[in-house]
Scaffold this motif. Structure first.
Motif, PDB file in Angstrom:
ATOM      1  N   PRO A 153      41.080  39.363  33.695  1.00 15.62           N
ATOM      2  CA  PRO A 153      41.112  38.208  34.592  1.00 15.62           C
ATOM      3  C   PRO A 153      39.885  38.116  35.517  1.00 15.62           C
ATOM      4  N   PHE A 154      39.335  39.249  35.914  1.00 16.32           N
ATOM      5  CA  PHE A 154      38.125  39.214  36.747  1.00 16.32           C
ATOM      6  C   PHE A 154      36.933  38.711  35.935  1.00 16.32           C
ATOM      7  N   LEU A 155      36.833  39.188  34.690  1.00 18.83           N
ATOM      8  CA  LEU A 155      35.729  38.765  33.830  1.00 18.83           C
ATOM      9  C   LEU A 155      35.830  37.278  33.506  1.00 18.83           C
ATOM     10  N   LEU A 156      37.032  36.805  33.225  1.00 16.77           N
ATOM     11  CA  LEU A 156      37.206  35.384  32.919  1.00 16.77           C
ATOM     12  C   LEU A 156      36.954  34.508  34.141  1.00 16.77           C
ATOM     13  N   ALA A 157      37.364  34.966  35.322  1.00 12.15           N
ATOM     14  CA  ALA A 157      37.082  34.215  36.552  1.00 12.15           C
ATOM     15  C   ALA A 157      35.582  34.117  36.785  1.00 12.15           C
ATOM     16  N   LEU A 158      34.880  35.202  36.504  1.00  9.15           N
ATOM     17  CA  LEU A 158      33.426  35.218  36.657  1.00  9.15           C
ATOM     18  C   LEU A 158      32.771  34.249  35.675  1.00  9.15           C
TER      19      LEU A 158
END
Length: 79
Positions: A55-60
């Motif tokens: 989820p952090f990578l996709l938000a980025l």
């Protein structure tokens, strides 16, 4: 030439996406259809096994695309 500045994009994130700004997401560069966004790493972003949670990578990735579109079109918040 970009249609929005890095400072303008970071201001939009701070005002309209406070969760992203709050976790340390910042634009480093915004160009004409391109952008570099940085997310400050903290250990709480890790999943078991020591990899950064998806989820952090996709938000980025989502924020980078948002900035790239604004770099092309300007401050279109609903882009």
């Amino acid at each position: 030439m970009a249609a929005i500045t890095v400072d303008d994009f970071n201001r939009i994130m701070k005002q309209d996406l406070p969760w992203a700004y709050g976790i340390g997401m910042r634009a480093q560069s915004v160009g004409d259809g391109e952008a570099v966004i940085r997310l400050e790493f903290v250990d709480e972003m890790l999943r078991p096994g020591g990899t950064v949670a998806g989820p952090f990578l996709l938000a980025l990735a989502d924020a980078a695309m948002y900035a790239a579109v604004m770099g092309k079109l300007g401050a279109v918040k609903m882009a």
